[in-house]
Motif scaffolding. Structure first.
Motif, PDB file in Angstrom:
ATOM      1  N   ASN A 127     154.673 114.634  50.697  1.00  0.00           N
ATOM      2  CA  ASN A 127     153.649 114.369  51.475  1.00  0.00           C
ATOM      3  C   ASN A 127     152.894 113.922  50.751  1.00  0.00           C
ATOM      4  O   ASN A 127     152.539 114.427  49.416  1.00  0.00           O
ATOM      5  CB  ASN A 127     153.740 115.252  52.372  1.00  0.00           C
ATOM      6  CG  ASN A 127     154.832 115.746  53.598  1.00  0.00           C
ATOM      7  OD1 ASN A 127     156.071 114.989  53.694  1.00  0.00           O
ATOM      8  ND2 ASN A 127     154.651 116.393  54.240  1.00  0.00           N
ATOM      9  N   ASP A 163     154.934 110.932  57.473  1.00  0.00           N
ATOM     10  CA  ASP A 163     154.424 112.377  57.371  1.00  0.00           C
ATOM     11  C   ASP A 163     153.486 111.949  56.053  1.00  0.00           C
ATOM     12  O   ASP A 163     152.636 112.715  55.797  1.00  0.00           O
ATOM     13  CB  ASP A 163     155.371 113.674  56.737  1.00  0.00           C
ATOM     14  CG  ASP A 163     156.524 114.156  57.993  1.00  0.00           C
ATOM     15  OD1 ASP A 163     155.582 113.391  58.829  1.00  0.00           O
ATOM     16  OD2 ASP A 163     157.110 114.794  57.740  1.00  0.00           O
ATOM     17  N   ASP A 164     153.520 110.832  55.651  1.00  0.00           N
ATOM     18  CA  ASP A 164     152.562 110.574  54.364  1.00  0.00           C
ATOM     19  C   ASP A 164     150.787 110.318  55.081  1.00  0.00           C
ATOM     20  O   ASP A 164     151.536 109.324  56.600  1.00  0.00           O
ATOM     21  CB  ASP A 164     152.490 108.896  53.134  1.00  0.00           C
ATOM     22  CG  ASP A 164     153.767 109.679  52.616  1.00  0.00           C
ATOM     23  OD1 ASP A 164     154.055 110.832  52.187  1.00  0.00           O
ATOM     24  OD2 ASP A 164     154.621 108.655  52.423  1.00  0.00           O
ATOM     25  N   GLY A 224     151.148 119.230  47.968  1.00  0.00           N
ATOM     26  CA  GLY A 224     151.549 117.284  48.398  1.00  0.00           C
ATOM     27  C   GLY A 224     151.281 117.150  47.305  1.00  0.00           C
ATOM     28  O   GLY A 224     150.487 117.457  45.985  1.00  0.00           O
TER      29      GLY A 224
END
Length: 494
Positions: A127, A163-164, A224
């Motif tokens: 992510n 989800d970013d 991430g």
């Protein structure tokens, strides 16, 4: 001493609009040939920046040869993809080598080193926590600056997954948060914030960078991709604006695990040297966006390799066998050369490799016994042995390549060792990878009017490139061929 072209790399010229061109480029002192007996080790950091090629393209398309400082040959070579075998084990990349005669001097050899990064499908990438840091100062008003930045970032917004998350920070006379960290699913809010940006005022770049790092840290995703994407012409003039101040700031901030990518825009006041330093010290990459197609290449086609790091602090150290090699020259990478002892020092910063990225490096080698004027003679040493056995240990190795890298979230490096045997492959039988990279390097030396161009010609560049075009799905290699033809015509007129 070895530069054939003494043009000032910081060009101050009057344009047609009677305004001054204040573009800044660092002076490059080309790597020279080194004797393998005196300098058996060559050490450098990888470079995945591509800014030099698109910037050189901009100059040539506008009808002029670029200043020598704009021609960083390794970035031009690495602008293109090469077909190397993909990693099959746990290593993040493969190491590939090829050896043949040197096209611009058949008495010499050319060694091609290629790394192929492991490609992670976009859906499987970690992510992302991104901060768009956008220069909205008065110098960004031109059509090829802020308007192109806005179009570029909207293209990038379309690549974001739910989800970013992305935040937008801007800076002019001071810095401000335009969009708090927002899910990639909310593309309309992201694009609306981008559309509302307007240019005006002086440039407090240092303050903007500080705020962007603060926002990135507040929204940090463990494991991430935490990254700032700076879009600017590099013309900082308020607050922390000197190279030393900005570099010190970024070196301090990168310890937080936040990476920095730099997208350069515009012409006339473009600060190439400053932006290159920021990306280098910020564990990121530097691209120059001269049109919307380049934005699409960097932010869509190369989305993973541009924004997702799979290996950091990647260093290469080559040991040459003096029984086989009289001298060698690393082509390009002048600002990436490291001391031999830095290779084993995990505190020393080096380059980053993105998902699916390729890295290519070339050495020109003078075989033992070949007569040359490129290597000066030194007196025999009094206290150290200088005679070299012609066949130490009977080895057929011409060199050994060692690589060190770290995983993105680790601080201890891993080592890969790759010996290279002294095989001789005819140039006509080499891969498209070999011949095309040689064509680009040859092109760069001609543009620089290099002291090492030897028998290189634009005709040779075209012959090599046309015979190594390959599938060329995106047309980048054909574009290079067109560019080489245009540059040849421009130099013929001089």
């Amino acid at each position: 001493m070895y530069a054939a072209d003494d043009r000032k790399d910081e060009e101050i010229a009057v344009t047609e609009e009677n305004s001054f061109n204040t573009e800044d480029y660092d002076h490059i002192v080309e790597n020279r040939f080194l004797a393998a007996t005196q300098h058996p080790l060559s050490t450098f950091s990888i470079d995945v920046d591509e800014a030099a090629y698109s910037n050189v393209r901009r100059y040539i398309n506008n009808g002029s040869i670029p200043p020598a400082g704009a021609v960083r040959i390794e970035e031009m070579v690495n602008y293109f993809d090469y077909s190397y075998p993909k990693p099959k084990n746990e290593e993040p990349f493969t190491v590939n080598t090829e050896l043949s005669e040197c096209p611009w001097n058949p008495q010499h050899r050319l060694v091609h080193i290629g790394l192929q990064g492991k490609e992670i499908p976009v859906r499987n990438l970690p992510n992302a926590n991104l901060v768009f840091l956008i220069d909205v100062s008065g110098s960004m008003e031109d059509a090829n600056k802020l308007p192109l930045v806005k179009s570029s970032l909207k293209i990038l917004a379309d690549q974001l997954r739910p989800d970013d998350k992305v935040a937008i920070v801007v800076y002019a006379g001071n810095a401000g948060l335009v969009l708090p960290s927002t899910s990639g699913a909310n593309k309309s809010a992201i694009k609306q914030a981008i559309d509302q940006l307007e240019a005006g005022g002086s440039t407090a770049g240092g303050e903007g960078i500080q705020l962007a790092y603060t926002i990135a840290r507040e929204n940090f995703i463990k494991g991430g991709n935490n990254r700032i994407i700076l879009a600017t012409d590099g013309d900082f003039n308020v607050g922390a604006s000197s190279d030393d101040e900005l570099v010190a700031l970024i070196e301090k901030e990168r310890k937080s695990g936040v990476f920095l990518s730099v997208l350069g825009y515009g012409m006339g006041n473009y600060k190439d040297n400053k932006m290159q330093q920021l990306a280098d010290k910020g564990n990121g990459n530097h691209s120059y966006i001269d049109n919307i197609n380049e934005a699409r290449k960097v932010l869509v086609t190369e989305f993973g390799s541009t924004l997702f790091t799979i290996a950091k602090d990647v260093k290469i150290q080559v040991e040459f066998n003096p029984a086989k090699v009289q001298g060698y020259r690393l082509i390009g990478y002048e600002n990436r050369v490291m001391a031999a002892e830095d290779f084993n020092d995990d505190q020393k910063d080096a380059g980053e490799l993105g998902s699916g990225h390729t890295v290519t490096a070339l050495y020109e080698v003078i075989p033992a016994g070949v007569k040359t004027d490129f290597i000066g003679k030194v007196d025999e040493l009094k206290y150290q042995p200088t005679k070299i056995s012609l066949t130490p240990g009977g080895s057929d190795e011409i060199m050994t390549i060692k690589l060190r890298y770290k995983k993105p979230d680790e601080e201890l490096s891993k080592l890969i060792v790759h010996p290279v045997n002294d095989t001789h492959l005819a140039l006509a039988n080499t891969s498209d990878n070999f011949r095309f990279s040689a064509a680009v390097a040859c092109f760069g030396m001609l543009l620089r009017n290099s002291a090492f161009k030897q028998h290189a010609t634009f005709q040779q560049v075209l012959q090599l490139a046309k015979g190594a075009k390959g599938a060329d799905e995106n047309g980048y290699r054909q574009e290079f061929i067109n560019l080489a033809q245009a540059a040849g015509s421009l130099t013929a007129k001089k």
